[in-house]
Design an enzyme around this catalytic site. Sequence first.
Site, PDB file in Angstrom:
ATOM      1  N   TYR A 195     -13.663  -2.120  10.949  1.00 60.85           N
ATOM      2  CA  TYR A 195     -12.257  -1.696  10.842  1.00 60.85           C
ATOM      3  C   TYR A 195     -11.527  -1.996  12.154  1.00 60.85           C
ATOM      4  O   TYR A 195     -10.425  -2.553  12.172  1.00 60.85           O
ATOM      5  CB  TYR A 195     -12.219  -0.198  10.517  1.00 60.85           C
ATOM      6  CG  TYR A 195     -10.834   0.393  10.423  1.00 60.85           C
ATOM      7  CD1 TYR A 195     -10.071   0.253   9.259  1.00 60.85           C
ATOM      8  CD2 TYR A 195     -10.289   1.108  11.494  1.00 60.85           C
ATOM      9  CE1 TYR A 195      -8.796   0.799   9.177  1.00 60.85           C
ATOM     10  CE2 TYR A 195      -9.023   1.654  11.412  1.00 60.85           C
ATOM     11  CZ  TYR A 195      -8.284   1.504  10.251  1.00 60.85           C
ATOM     12  OH  TYR A 195      -7.017   2.053  10.174  1.00 60.85           O
ATOM     13  N   VAL A 207      -3.369  -7.401  -1.971  1.00 58.23           N
ATOM     14  CA  VAL A 207      -2.857  -8.216  -0.859  1.00 58.23           C
ATOM     15  C   VAL A 207      -3.877  -9.232  -0.344  1.00 58.23           C
ATOM     16  O   VAL A 207      -3.513 -10.146   0.381  1.00 58.23           O
ATOM     17  CB  VAL A 207      -2.334  -7.346   0.325  1.00 58.23           C
ATOM     18  CG1 VAL A 207      -1.148  -6.508  -0.090  1.00 58.23           C
ATOM     19  CG2 VAL A 207      -3.443  -6.510   0.935  1.00 58.23           C
ATOM     20  N   GLY A 217       0.825  -1.222   0.000  1.00 55.55           N
ATOM     21  CA  GLY A 217       0.000   0.000   0.000  1.00 55.55           C
ATOM     22  C   GLY A 217       0.846   1.253   0.000  1.00 55.55           C
ATOM     23  O   GLY A 217       0.569   2.213   0.732  1.00 55.55           O
ATOM     24  N   ALA A 218       1.882   1.265  -0.857  1.00 56.27           N
ATOM     25  CA  ALA A 218       2.928   2.302  -0.747  1.00 56.27           C
ATOM     26  C   ALA A 218       2.773   3.440  -1.748  1.00 56.27           C
ATOM     27  O   ALA A 218       3.679   4.253  -1.879  1.00 56.27           O
ATOM     28  CB  ALA A 218       4.298   1.650  -0.902  1.00 56.27           C
ATOM     29  N   SER A 271      -3.751  -0.139  14.245  1.00 56.86           N
ATOM     30  CA  SER A 271      -4.368   1.183  14.447  1.00 56.86           C
ATOM     31  C   SER A 271      -4.787   1.290  15.905  1.00 56.86           C
ATOM     32  O   SER A 271      -5.126   0.266  16.532  1.00 56.86           O
ATOM     33  CB  SER A 271      -5.619   1.314  13.570  1.00 56.86           C
ATOM     34  OG  SER A 271      -6.353   2.481  13.913  1.00 56.86           O
ATOM     35  N   ILE A 322      -4.036  10.287  11.383  1.00 58.93           N
ATOM     36  CA  ILE A 322      -2.965  10.734  10.489  1.00 58.93           C
ATOM     37  C   ILE A 322      -3.598  11.344   9.235  1.00 58.93           C
ATOM     38  O   ILE A 322      -4.524  10.764   8.658  1.00 58.93           O
ATOM     39  CB  ILE A 322      -2.059   9.547  10.082  1.00 58.93           C
ATOM     40  CG1 ILE A 322      -1.576   8.757  11.319  1.00 58.93           C
ATOM     41  CG2 ILE A 322      -0.886  10.033   9.236  1.00 58.93           C
ATOM     42  CD1 ILE A 322      -0.634   9.476  12.235  1.00 58.93           C
ATOM     43  N   ASN A 372       1.221  -2.581   5.332  1.00 64.24           N
ATOM     44  CA  ASN A 372       0.582  -1.281   5.525  1.00 64.24           C
ATOM     45  C   ASN A 372      -0.740  -1.141   4.760  1.00 64.24           C
ATOM     46  O   ASN A 372      -1.588  -0.350   5.153  1.00 64.24           O
ATOM     47  CB  ASN A 372       1.570  -0.188   5.067  1.00 64.24           C
ATOM     48  CG  ASN A 372       0.908   1.156   4.893  1.00 64.24           C
ATOM     49  OD1 ASN A 372       0.692   1.877   5.865  1.00 64.24           O
ATOM     50  ND2 ASN A 372       0.548   1.505   3.653  1.00 64.24           N
ATOM     51  N   ARG A 388       0.729   5.964  -1.639  1.00 61.49           N
ATOM     52  CA  ARG A 388       0.409   7.269  -1.019  1.00 61.49           C
ATOM     53  C   ARG A 388       0.349   7.105   0.495  1.00 61.49           C
ATOM     54  O   ARG A 388       0.531   6.003   1.039  1.00 61.49           O
ATOM     55  CB  ARG A 388      -0.930   7.796  -1.550  1.00 61.49           C
ATOM     56  CG  ARG A 388      -2.110   6.900  -1.230  1.00 61.49           C
ATOM     57  CD  ARG A 388      -3.437   7.627  -1.463  1.00 61.49           C
ATOM     58  NE  ARG A 388      -4.542   6.861  -0.928  1.00 61.49           N
ATOM     59  CZ  ARG A 388      -5.306   6.043  -1.645  1.00 61.49           C
ATOM     60  NH1 ARG A 388      -5.093   5.906  -2.944  1.00 61.49           N
ATOM     61  NH2 ARG A 388      -6.290   5.379  -1.055  1.00 61.49           N
TER      62      ARG A 388
HETATM   63  P1  NAP Z   1      -4.543   5.493   2.335  1.00 62.20           P
HETATM   64  O1  NAP Z   1      -4.051   6.877   2.135  1.00 62.20           O
HETATM   65  O2  NAP Z   1      -5.959   5.193   1.987  1.00 62.20           O
HETATM   66  O3  NAP Z   1      -3.564   4.492   1.542  1.00 62.20           O
HETATM   67  C1  NAP Z   1      -3.786   3.118   1.588  1.00 62.20           C
HETATM   68  C2  NAP Z   1      -3.045   2.472   0.430  1.00 62.20           C
HETATM   69  O4  NAP Z   1      -3.285   1.054   0.478  1.00 62.20           O
HETATM   70  C3  NAP Z   1      -3.554   2.967  -0.925  1.00 62.20           C
HETATM   71  O5  NAP Z   1      -2.482   3.212  -1.780  1.00 62.20           O
HETATM   72  C4  NAP Z   1      -4.404   1.803  -1.395  1.00 62.20           C
HETATM   73  O6  NAP Z   1      -4.493   1.686  -2.815  1.00 62.20           O
HETATM   74  C5  NAP Z   1      -3.628   0.627  -0.833  1.00 62.20           C
HETATM   75  N1  NAP Z   1      -4.448  -0.572  -0.823  1.00 62.20           N
HETATM   76  C6  NAP Z   1      -5.758  -0.682  -0.481  1.00 62.20           C
HETATM   77  N2  NAP Z   1      -6.184  -1.930  -0.662  1.00 62.20           N
HETATM   78  C7  NAP Z   1      -5.130  -2.633  -1.134  1.00 62.20           C
HETATM   79  C8  NAP Z   1      -4.963  -3.977  -1.522  1.00 62.20           C
HETATM   80  N3  NAP Z   1      -5.976  -4.851  -1.465  1.00 62.20           N
HETATM   81  N4  NAP Z   1      -3.740  -4.373  -1.955  1.00 62.20           N
HETATM   82  C9  NAP Z   1      -2.707  -3.508  -2.031  1.00 62.20           C
HETATM   83  N5  NAP Z   1      -2.820  -2.200  -1.683  1.00 62.20           N
HETATM   84  C10 NAP Z   1      -4.022  -1.771  -1.253  1.00 62.20           C
HETATM   85  O7  NAP Z   1      -4.358   5.035   3.848  1.00 62.20           O
HETATM   86  P2  NAP Z   1      -3.304   5.468   4.983  1.00 62.20           P
HETATM   87  O8  NAP Z   1      -3.980   6.419   5.866  1.00 62.20           O
HETATM   88  O9  NAP Z   1      -1.991   5.787   4.393  1.00 62.20           O
HETATM   89  O10 NAP Z   1      -3.256   4.075   5.768  1.00 62.20           O
HETATM   90  C11 NAP Z   1      -2.152   3.174   5.716  1.00 62.20           C
HETATM   91  C12 NAP Z   1      -2.328   2.152   6.834  1.00 62.20           C
HETATM   92  O11 NAP Z   1      -2.350   2.828   8.090  1.00 62.20           O
HETATM   93  C13 NAP Z   1      -3.620   1.350   6.747  1.00 62.20           C
HETATM   94  O12 NAP Z   1      -3.401   0.021   7.159  1.00 62.20           O
HETATM   95  C14 NAP Z   1      -4.518   2.044   7.757  1.00 62.20           C
HETATM   96  O13 NAP Z   1      -5.527   1.197   8.236  1.00 62.20           O
HETATM   97  C15 NAP Z   1      -3.512   2.448   8.801  1.00 62.20           C
HETATM   98  N6  NAP Z   1      -3.946   3.549   9.652  1.00 62.20           N
HETATM   99  C16 NAP Z   1      -4.217   4.767   9.144  1.00 62.20           C
HETATM  100  C17 NAP Z   1      -4.616   5.799  10.001  1.00 62.20           C
HETATM  101  C18 NAP Z   1      -4.932   7.200   9.506  1.00 62.20           C
HETATM  102  O14 NAP Z   1      -5.438   8.016  10.308  1.00 62.20           O
HETATM  103  N7  NAP Z   1      -4.644   7.554   8.283  1.00 62.20           N
HETATM  104  C19 NAP Z   1      -4.763   5.548  11.364  1.00 62.20           C
HETATM  105  C20 NAP Z   1      -4.486   4.287  11.845  1.00 62.20           C
HETATM  106  C21 NAP Z   1      -4.067   3.292  10.983  1.00 62.20           C
HETATM  107  P3  NAP Z   1      -5.927   1.920  -3.568  1.00 62.20           P
HETATM  108  O15 NAP Z   1      -6.164   3.362  -3.594  1.00 62.20           O
HETATM  109  O16 NAP Z   1      -5.698   1.335  -4.932  1.00 62.20           O
HETATM  110  O17 NAP Z   1      -6.977   1.191  -2.790  1.00 62.20           O
END
Ligand code: NAP
Length: 251
Positions: free
Chosen positions: A156, A65, A12-13, A143, A189, A91, A15
Amino acid sequence: MANARRTALVTGASRGIGRAIALGLATRGYDVAINDTARQATVLEGVAKEIEALGARALPVHADVSSRSDVAAMVAEVEVAFGHIDAVVNNAGILIAGTVEALDEAHWDSVMDVNAKGTFLVVQAVLPGMRKRRYGRIVNIASIGGKHGAPEQAHYSASKAAVMGFTRVLAQEVGVDGITANCVCPGIILTDMGRVNLDDPTVRKTWHDKTALRRIGEPEDVVGTVAFFASDDSAFVTGQSLNVDGGIVLS
Ligand code: NAP
């Protein structure tokens, strides 16, 4: 291991937090395989260029994934290109908001499939190589939602609690071969996903005020802790779930 060039796979790299982790590991001397869905092919190429500009090797690999065959092909491609995988950062994740009563079954399944099963599938695929080398660093992005949670995120929260439970048992199974497994639990975040919590100014202020450090996190705030768990500085730390949330969930 001290002089060998390190290699990492970050899912998930394209963005958000995953991109920041990939760039952070490249800065710290890792060659980095960056995964995302095929939807993000062009964006992922851009991240690869950013990594190369830091003097590291980058390998973009497309895979969902939650698909066992995609994951097997991805891990095989990375192992051929890099020779081995020292660290994997699970991630990739999704968040679809909905109250328990309104949530449809398909949404429950897709959140579980990507967040929990995706982590399991990637770990299962990298373990043979890590066991063979008797070395590995597994970092699972959970998370604070898996510990505390918020309304409309029951599925979630359940998926992230699953990742933490999985990691605790994984650590016990793989430690004998020099492999560690830990979770990083981000708070709120500022990413595309984070905006689900932050678009409403009232909700944003509430999270801001609940955070001891009185600011919303940036993707780069998560990088140092992930790098610690990916490195030998954490050689005697395993099975842990560490909050990186500016002080929301205190324990
Ligand atoms: P994000 O901006 O939505 O980025 C997530 C990335 O994962 C996107 O590039 C997405 O691609 C990719 N992805 C989704 N489904 C996938 C799959 N089946 N296979 C491969 N890649 C996939 O999210 P983020 O905020 O950076 O979150 C990253 C991680 O941190 C996640 O596990 C999230 O649950 C965790 N997290 C985030 C927060 C927060 O506040 N942001 C807080 C706690 C935990 P697509 O666009 O193609 O789907």
